[in-house]
Design an enzyme around this catalytic site. Structure first.
Site, PDB file in Angstrom:
ATOM      1  CE  LYS A 121      38.455  51.537  47.175  1.00  0.00           C
ATOM      2  NZ  LYS A 121      37.669  52.644  47.694  1.00  0.00           N
TER       3      LYS A 121
ATOM      4  CD  GLU B  63      31.025  49.397  50.366  1.00  0.00           C
ATOM      5  OE1 GLU B  63      30.435  49.310  49.270  1.00  0.00           O
ATOM      6  OE2 GLU B  63      32.053  50.079  50.531  1.00  0.00           O
TER       7      GLU B  63
ATOM      8  CG  HIS C 185       9.039  32.150  34.863  1.00  0.00           C
ATOM      9  ND1 HIS C 185       8.007  31.353  34.416  1.00  0.00           N
ATOM     10  CD2 HIS C 185       8.534  33.401  34.954  1.00  0.00           C
ATOM     11  CE1 HIS C 185       6.934  32.102  34.217  1.00  0.00           C
ATOM     12  NE2 HIS C 185       7.223  33.351  34.542  1.00  0.00           N
TER      13      HIS C 185
HETATM   14  O1  PA5 Z   1      30.798  52.883  49.293  1.00  0.00           O
HETATM   15  C1  PA5 Z   1      32.012  52.894  49.239  1.00  0.00           C
HETATM   16  O2  PA5 Z   1      32.721  53.499  50.059  1.00  0.00           O
HETATM   17  C2  PA5 Z   1      32.767  52.161  48.149  1.00  0.00           C
HETATM   18  O3  PA5 Z   1      31.933  51.337  47.413  1.00  0.00           O
HETATM   19  C3  PA5 Z   1      33.443  53.164  47.219  1.00  0.00           C
HETATM   20  O4  PA5 Z   1      32.481  53.950  46.593  1.00  0.00           O
HETATM   21  C4  PA5 Z   1      34.299  52.454  46.145  1.00  0.00           C
HETATM   22  O5  PA5 Z   1      35.234  51.621  46.769  1.00  0.00           O
HETATM   23  C5  PA5 Z   1      35.014  53.459  45.257  1.00  0.00           C
HETATM   24  O6  PA5 Z   1      35.816  54.317  46.025  1.00  0.00           O
HETATM   25  P1  PA5 Z   1      36.390  55.666  45.432  1.00  0.00           P
HETATM   26  O7  PA5 Z   1      35.256  56.571  45.154  1.00  0.00           O
HETATM   27  O8  PA5 Z   1      37.295  56.201  46.480  1.00  0.00           O
HETATM   28  O9  PA5 Z   1      37.113  55.321  44.173  1.00  0.00           O
END
Ligand code: PA5
Length: 428
Positions: free
Chosen positions: A403, A271, A292
Site C-alpha cells: 500500500k 493475510e 471436473h
Molecule cells: O485485512 C486487512 O487489514 C486488509 O485487507 C484491509 O482490509 C485492506 O487493505 C483495506 O484497508 P482499508 O480498510 O484501510 O482501506
C-alpha cells in the site's frame, strides 16, 4: 456449524494425524484458548473481533443506512477486508438490491459498471478503515465524478464507513455524509460482523440480528478443547495437517452462493497466517464444478493439500424431470440437490480412499444464521491457528508494504517502499 475431522486422522491409507498427537495438541489448544479469552476480555487488537456478536450495535447500522432504503443498486467501494465481508453476505443471500463491489481498479471493469448502473437509483458505501487506501479512494473519486456528470447529487447518495480519523472521516464531515465507525481493534479481514460487512447486508434486506445470533452461538461454544469446539477442531486440524505437509488448504463449498465465501476465507487465512515463513496457502474452489478440474490434482498430485468440504445440510431443491432417454432414467428419480450431495459424498470418499486429508464443515442452511456461524467459526479457527503457529495474526506488514509503495509511486507521499520499486524497475 459442525466440523468432522474423521478424514484428517491417520489410517492405513493416510498419514494423517494420530489420536495421540491430537490429544497432545489439545493441551496447546487449551493454553491458546486462555490467551484468546484474555485478549477478548481486554478487547485487545484483533481479539476484539471475536466479541462482535455482542458489540456490533445492529440498531446503529440500521439507522445509518435508512436514508438509502429507496436504492435499487448499492455500490460498495472498498478493498480486501473492507469489501469481501459485505460481498460474501450479499452473494450468499437472496437480496433486494443489485450490489456491485468496486474493489479492483481495472478501468475497463469500472467503465462498464458505471455505464450499466443507473446512478440516480444507487447508494454508495465507501469503506476504508484507514481512509487512505489508494484503490478505494480512487474508485470513489471516479464514482463521485460519474454521479456529477449524470446530474446526481453524490452527497445525497453516499455514506461512509471508516475510522475516527483520516481523509474519509474528513470528507464525511465536510459534506455532512451519514457515516458509520469501523470499531477499534477489529482488523479488516475480521470485520464482516461489524459496520463494515453488515451495512450492505441491511440495505440488501437481510436480518443482521440473525447473522449475529448465529455468530454468537459459536462464540458461546468456544471452549479450551478441540474435541468440544468445532471452530477450534478446524483450526487445530489444519495446523496439524500443515505440520504434516498439507501446505495448501483447498476451500471447496458445495453451494454456488458460497463461492465468495471461499474468497473471503482465502483472505482471512492468507493475510492472517502467512508470516515468518509459516502459513497455509488457501485455494478457492467450488463443488461440484471443480470436481471436473482441480480434484484430479488434489487426489493424485503432490501430497501437499488438504481439502475443506463445506455444505449446507438443507438446501432449496429442484426435481430433475423424468426422462425415457436411455441411460438417463436414473436422474429422473432424484433432484439437483441430491445430485450435488452425492457429488459431495463421492469427493469426500474419493479423497479419503486415496489417503488425502479432508475436513467436512456443515451448516444447516445458507441463511443469515448459518452464515453467522460459518464466518465466526472460521475467524475463531484462524485466531486459534495463529496462536498455534505463534504468528501475529492481526498484523499484515506485507500488505501494508504494498500500500505504501503504491502511494509513493503515485506521488502520495515519501515512502521508502516506493524507492525499492524504482530501484528494481531501473535494474530491468
Ligand atoms: O485485512 C486487512 O487489514 C486488509 O485487507 C484491509 O482490509 C485492506 O487493505 C483495506 O484497508 P482499508 O480498510 O484501510 O482501506
Amino acid at each position: 456449524m459442525d466440523v468432522d475431522i474423521g478424514n484428517a486422522l491417520a489410517t492405513e491409507a493416510s498419514p494423517g494425524i494420530s489420536r495421540a498427537a491430537l490429544e497432545r495438541l489439545d493441551e496447546d489448544v487449551a493454553q491458546a484458548h486462555e490467551r484468546i479469552q484474555r485478549g477478548r476480555a481486554n478487547s485487545d487488537h484483533g481479539y476484539a473481533a471475536l466479541n462482535l456478536p455482542a458489540t456490533a450495535h445492529p440498531d446503529t447500522i440500521r439507522a445509518a443506512v435508512e436514508p438509502f432504503d429507496d436504492a435499487d443498486h448499492l455500490l460498495v467501494v472498498g478493498i480486501g477486508g473492507s469489501a469481501l465481508g459485505a460481498a460474501t453476505l450479499v452473494d450468499a443471500l437472496d437480496g433486494d438490491l443489485s450490489v456491485h463491489v468496486l474493489d479492483n481498479v481495472d478501468p475497463a471493469h469500472i467503465n462498464d459498471l458505471l455505464q450499466s448502473v443507473p446512478l440516480a437509483d444507487a447508494a454508495v458505501n465507501v469503506v476504508s478503515r484507514s481512509g487512505t487506501t489508494a484503490e478505494t479512494l480512487a474508485n470513489f473519486l471516479v464514482v463521485r465524478d460519474a454521479m456529477d456528470q449524470a446530474g446526481v447529487d453524490w452527497t445525497d447518495r453516499t455514506f461512509v464507513t471508516t475510522g475516527d480519523e483520516g481523509p474519509l472521516r474528513d470528507l464525511a464531515g465536510t459534506h455532512d455524509l451519514p457515516s458509520l465507525r469501523v470499531p477499534d481493534d477489529v482488523p479488516g479481514r475480521f470485520s464482516v460482523l461489524s459496520t463494515v460487512g453488515l451495512a450492505a447486508a441491511v440495505l440488501d434486506g437481510h436480518d443482521i440480528d440473525a447473522i449475529l445470533a448465529g455468530a454468537g452461538e459459536v462464540a458461546d461454544g468456544l471452549t479450551g478443547s478441540l474435541f468440544e469446539c468445532p471452530a477450534y477442531a478446524y483450526g487445530a486440524t489444519t495446523y496439524a495437517l500443515d505440520a504434516r505437509g498439507a501446505a495448501v488448504n483447498a476451500m471447496m463449498p458445495y453451494a454456488e452462493s458460497l463461492e465468495t465465501y471461499a474468497e473471503w476465507f482465502a483472505q482471512l487465512w492468507a493475510e492472517s497466517l502467512g508470516k515468518d515463513g509459516l502459513g497455509q496457502t488457501p485455494v478457492r474452489t467450488l463443488g461440484a464444478t471443480d470436481q471436473h478440474s482441480q480434484l484430479q490434482l488434489y487426489r493424485a498430485g503432490p501430497r501437499n493439500t488438504m481439502v475443506t468440504l463445506v455444505r449446507p445440510t438443507e438446501r432449496t431443491d429442484r426435481e430433475i424431470p423424468t426422462t425415457d432417454i436411455e441411460g438417463l432414467a436414473y436422474l429422473g428419480d432424484s433432484s439437483l440437490g441430491e445430485l450435488l450431495d452425492a457429488e459431495f459424498a463421492a469427493t469426500e470418499a474419493s479423497l479419503a480412499a486415496a489417503g488425502r486429508p479432508n475436513v467436512r464443515v456443515e451448516i444447516d442452511r445458507v441463511d443469515e444464521r448459518g452464515l453467522g456461524e460459518l464466518l465466526y467459526g472460521m475467524e475463531a479457527a484462524c485466531v486459534l491457528a495463529g496462536e498455534l503457529y505463534g504468528v501475529d495474526t492481526f498484523q499484515q506488514p506485507a500488505v501494508e508494504w504494498g500500500k505504501r509503495a503504491a502511494r509513493g509511486l503515485l506521488g502520495g507521499g515519501e515512502f521508502e517502499e516506493a524507492d525499492a520499486v524504482d530501484a528494481k524497475t531501473t535494474l530491468r
